[in-house]
Design a protein around this motif. Structure first.
Motif, short mmCIF file in Angstrom:
data_model
loop_
_atom_site.label_atom_id
_atom_site.label_comp_id
_atom_site.label_asym_id
_atom_site.label_seq_id
_atom_site.Cartn_x
_atom_site.Cartn_y
_atom_site.Cartn_z
N VAL A 72 -11.06 -0.98 -7.97
CA VAL A 72 -11.58 -0.37 -6.74
C VAL A 72 -10.75 -0.86 -5.55
N TYR A 73 -10.14 0.07 -4.88
CA TYR A 73 -9.31 -0.21 -3.71
C TYR A 73 -10.20 0.00 -2.49
N ALA A 74 -10.74 -1.11 -1.97
CA ALA A 74 -11.70 -1.01 -0.87
C ALA A 74 -10.95 -0.95 0.46
N GLN A 75 -11.17 0.14 1.18
CA GLN A 75 -10.44 0.36 2.43
C GLN A 75 -11.38 0.16 3.62
N GLY A 76 -11.12 -0.87 4.41
CA GLY A 76 -11.94 -1.16 5.58
C GLY A 76 -11.59 -0.25 6.74
N PHE A 131 -5.27 6.68 -6.12
CA PHE A 131 -5.62 7.95 -5.48
C PHE A 131 -6.60 7.70 -4.35
N THR A 132 -6.70 8.70 -3.47
CA THR A 132 -7.57 8.62 -2.31
C THR A 132 -8.17 10.00 -2.04
N PHE A 133 -9.15 10.07 -1.17
CA PHE A 133 -9.84 11.31 -0.74
C PHE A 133 -10.82 11.86 -1.78
N GLU A 150 -10.51 -0.99 9.51
CA GLU A 150 -9.33 -1.43 10.25
C GLU A 150 -8.06 -0.73 9.79
N ALA A 151 -8.12 -0.16 8.59
CA ALA A 151 -6.92 0.33 7.90
C ALA A 151 -6.16 1.40 8.68
N GLY A 152 -4.84 1.33 8.57
CA GLY A 152 -3.99 2.38 9.12
C GLY A 152 -4.00 3.59 8.20
N GLY A 153 -3.71 4.74 8.74
CA GLY A 153 -3.62 5.96 7.94
C GLY A 153 -4.96 6.64 7.76
N LEU A 199 -1.49 -4.36 1.53
CA LEU A 199 -1.04 -4.34 2.92
C LEU A 199 -0.17 -3.11 3.15
N GLY A 200 -0.51 -2.35 4.17
CA GLY A 200 0.27 -1.15 4.48
C GLY A 200 1.14 -1.36 5.71
N THR A 201 0.48 -1.46 6.85
CA THR A 201 1.20 -1.61 8.12
C THR A 201 2.18 -2.80 8.07
N ALA A 202 1.81 -3.86 7.37
CA ALA A 202 2.65 -5.06 7.30
C ALA A 202 4.05 -4.76 6.76
N ALA A 213 0.83 -1.21 0.00
CA ALA A 213 0.00 0.00 0.00
C ALA A 213 0.87 1.26 0.00
N PRO A 214 0.36 2.33 -0.63
CA PRO A 214 1.07 3.61 -0.59
C PRO A 214 1.07 4.14 0.84
N LEU A 215 2.20 4.61 1.31
CA LEU A 215 2.31 5.12 2.67
C LEU A 215 2.99 6.48 2.62
N ALA A 216 2.19 7.53 2.45
CA ALA A 216 2.76 8.87 2.33
C ALA A 216 3.43 9.28 3.64
N GLY A 217 4.40 10.15 3.52
CA GLY A 217 5.08 10.64 4.72
C GLY A 217 6.38 9.92 5.00
N ALA A 262 -8.56 -5.43 -1.64
CA ALA A 262 -8.96 -5.26 -0.24
C ALA A 262 -7.82 -4.69 0.58
N SER A 263 -8.11 -3.70 1.42
CA SER A 263 -7.08 -3.19 2.32
C SER A 263 -7.67 -2.85 3.68
N GLY A 264 -6.88 -3.10 4.71
CA GLY A 264 -7.29 -2.82 6.07
C GLY A 264 -7.12 -4.01 6.99
N GLY A 265 -6.09 -3.98 7.80
CA GLY A 265 -5.90 -5.02 8.81
C GLY A 265 -5.32 -6.32 8.31
N ILE A 266 -4.99 -6.40 7.03
CA ILE A 266 -4.44 -7.65 6.48
C ILE A 266 -2.93 -7.67 6.72
N VAL A 318 2.03 4.89 -8.31
CA VAL A 318 2.18 6.14 -7.56
C VAL A 318 0.79 6.54 -7.08
N ASN A 319 0.70 6.95 -5.83
CA ASN A 319 -0.59 7.34 -5.25
C ASN A 319 -0.55 8.80 -4.83
N LEU A 320 -1.63 9.52 -5.12
CA LEU A 320 -1.76 10.92 -4.71
C LEU A 320 -3.08 11.14 -3.98
C1 LIG Z 1 1.61 5.42 7.31
C2 LIG Z 1 0.48 5.26 6.35
C3 LIG Z 1 0.37 6.15 5.29
C4 LIG Z 1 -0.66 6.00 4.35
N1 LIG Z 1 -0.71 6.85 3.28
C5 LIG Z 1 -1.63 6.63 2.30
C6 LIG Z 1 -1.63 7.43 1.12
O1 LIG Z 1 -0.82 8.33 0.95
N2 LIG Z 1 -2.55 7.17 0.16
C7 LIG Z 1 -3.47 6.16 0.32
O2 LIG Z 1 -4.27 5.95 -0.59
N3 LIG Z 1 -3.50 5.40 1.42
C8 LIG Z 1 -2.60 5.62 2.41
N4 LIG Z 1 -2.61 4.81 3.52
C9 LIG Z 1 -3.64 3.76 3.64
C10 LIG Z 1 -3.22 2.51 2.89
O3 LIG Z 1 -3.40 2.71 1.50
C11 LIG Z 1 -4.04 1.28 3.28
O4 LIG Z 1 -5.41 1.54 3.08
C12 LIG Z 1 -3.83 0.83 4.70
O5 LIG Z 1 -2.47 0.84 5.04
C13 LIG Z 1 -4.39 -0.57 4.85
O6 LIG Z 1 -4.48 -0.93 6.19
P1 LIG Z 1 -3.28 -1.69 6.96
O7 LIG Z 1 -2.30 -0.62 7.29
O8 LIG Z 1 -3.95 -2.26 8.15
O9 LIG Z 1 -2.71 -2.71 6.02
C14 LIG Z 1 -1.61 4.96 4.50
C15 LIG Z 1 -1.50 4.08 5.59
C16 LIG Z 1 -0.48 4.22 6.50
C17 LIG Z 1 -0.38 3.23 7.64
#
Ligand SMILES: Cc1cc2nc3c(=O)[nH]c(=O)nc-3n(C[C@H](O)[C@H](O)[C@H](O)COP(=O)(O)O)c2cc1C
Length: 363
Positions: free
Chosen positions: A176-180, A135-137, A182-185, A242-245, A23-27, A219-223, A74-76
């Motif tokens: 479609v990027y489905a965000q539950g 993309f998100t938001f 549980e997801a981080g961020g 998977l992001g946090t993973a 997963a994209p993790l901005a910052g 699927a994304s969130g908690g995996i 790339v995600n924005l």
């Molecule tokens: C540190 C962090 C930064 C994130 N930044 C973005 C982002 O820039 N764009 C985006 O679409 N999702 C972002 N996400 C959400 C992830 O795309 C994804 O939905 C999420 O990490 C999934 O949940 P998980 O962390 O439990 O795997 C971010 C998540 C984290 C933890």
């Protein structure tokens, strides 16, 4: 079973071997090294470019390309209209000042702008011919979607509800990027509310989104492991993100204090907070999330810009009490492994969970 889980419409659309997305993790966490490692291992690495200035974004994209010839994304963050109330901004700056004082930060000038220019970032994505754009938001305007499609870019949009998935479908977004919940961020919500009842858990969200739209669902969130990936696929998803993973991989740009907090995480340790950015995001509870719970703050990205100096200094000093520790509810299951090894294990675990152990997995 006549087909392996790896024969997925998402893998086909993205040109990858494993329907597994970093997963994209901005910052900071999604460095070019992490993105490239996930792609090299057969998944899709996605650069979280939302906070990168256009020139920096270009450098990061080129750095990924130096490291891998495989597809990557790339995600924005699609900007949403927001109001800047000078009094509210001044009040918020006062609110954060004591924390800045504690970290020995001098009073910093008000940021001259709150976010990078999305059009300029998008121009870089187009110009560099990025294979996958996430993309998100929100949803980019129609001309931008058309330009990206014309360039052959695969589009991946975030939905946290059925209505958002339908909106992405109507806009012609490929995946479609489905965000539950549980997801981080940050929550990607743009139609669903930011709080209850807009918080739909992934087990409920995946099948409903799959029923509503005729597009492959990610699927994304908690995996965090192969059990989670297998479960997402069983519910109808065509891939898992998977992001946090990936945040504790050595390639990730996660700072040391953040890594330590993730290593000590508990299942009940995350909260949804607006404290750092003005927009609800899930992260590990700390002093800032506790003390600012319920406090009115200017909207995203204003508050995000106001706390940037504070967060940067906290990272330097290793003070996790002042950091936005974005993490999903599965954080305790995180592993400290090189990204390629993690992808390999995730694939093997998914094979095992689905009872699909093919010849290629024999020792
Ligand atoms: C540190 C962090 C930064 C994130 N930044 C973005 C982002 O820039 N764009 C985006 O679409 N999702 C972002 N996400 C959400 C992830 O795309 C994804 O939905 C999420 O990490 C999934 O949940 P998980 O962390 O439990 O795997 C971010 C998540 C984290 C933890």
């Amino acid at each position: 079973v006549s087909r392996r889980w790896t024969d997925s419409p998402v893998a086909t659309a993205l040109g990858i071997d494993l329907p597994l997305i970093g997963a994209p993790l901005a910052g900071g966490p999604t460095t070019p090294a992490l993105v490239a490692a996930v792609s090299e291992a057969g998944g899709l690495g996605v650069l979280g470019g939302g906070y990168s200035a256009p020139d920096r974004l270009r450098e990061e994209i080129r750095a990924v390309r130096e490291l891998t010839g495989r597809p990557f994304g790339v995600n924005l963050m699609v900007p949403q209209p927001y109001e800047v109330d000078p009094d509210a901004v001044a009040a918020a700056a006062e609110l954060f000042q004591p924390y800045a004082d504690e970290l020995g930060l001098s009073r910093s000038p008000r940021p001259d702008r709150y976010a990078e220019n999305f059009e300029d970032q998008l121009a870089v994505v187009l110009d560099e011919g990025v294979p996958v754009f996430g993309f998100t938001f929100g949803i980019p305007a129609e001309p931008a979607v058309r330009a990206l499609r014309d360039a052959g870019t695969v589009l991946m949009g975030t939905a946290t509800s059925v209505a958002e998935a339908r909106a992405l479908d109507a806009a012609g977004i490929d995946l479609v990027y489905a965000q539950g919940a549980e997801a981080g961020g940050h929550r990607g919500s743009f139609l669903a509310g930011d709080a209850e009842p807009g918080l739909v858990g992934l087990v409920a969200l995946i099948p409903q989104v799959c029923d509503a739209v005729d597009r492959p669902v990610i699927a994304s969130g908690g995996i965090m492991d192969g059990r989670g990936i297998a479960a997402a696929l069983m519910l109808g998803a065509s891939a898992a993100a998977l992001g946090t993973a990936f945040m504790r991989c050595p390639e990730a740009g996660t700072n040391p204090a953040y890594r330590a907090a993730l290593a000590a995480a508990e299942d009940t340790g995350t909260v949804l907070t607006r404290a750092f950015s003005g927009k609800p995001a899930r992260g590990l509870r700390n002093r800032m999330t506790e003390e600012l719970a319920g406090t009115e703050l200017p909207p995203f990205p204003v508050t995000n810009a106001l706390t940037r100096g504070l967060r940067g200094r906290a990272a330097e000093l290793g003070r996790s009490d002042y950091l936005s520790l974005w993490a999903g509810q599965g954080a305790p299951m995180g592993r400290e492994l090189p990204a390629a090894e993690l992808v390999r294990r995730l694939a093997a675990e998914t094979d095992a969970a689905l009872g699909e152990v093919g010849p290629r997995d024999q020792p």
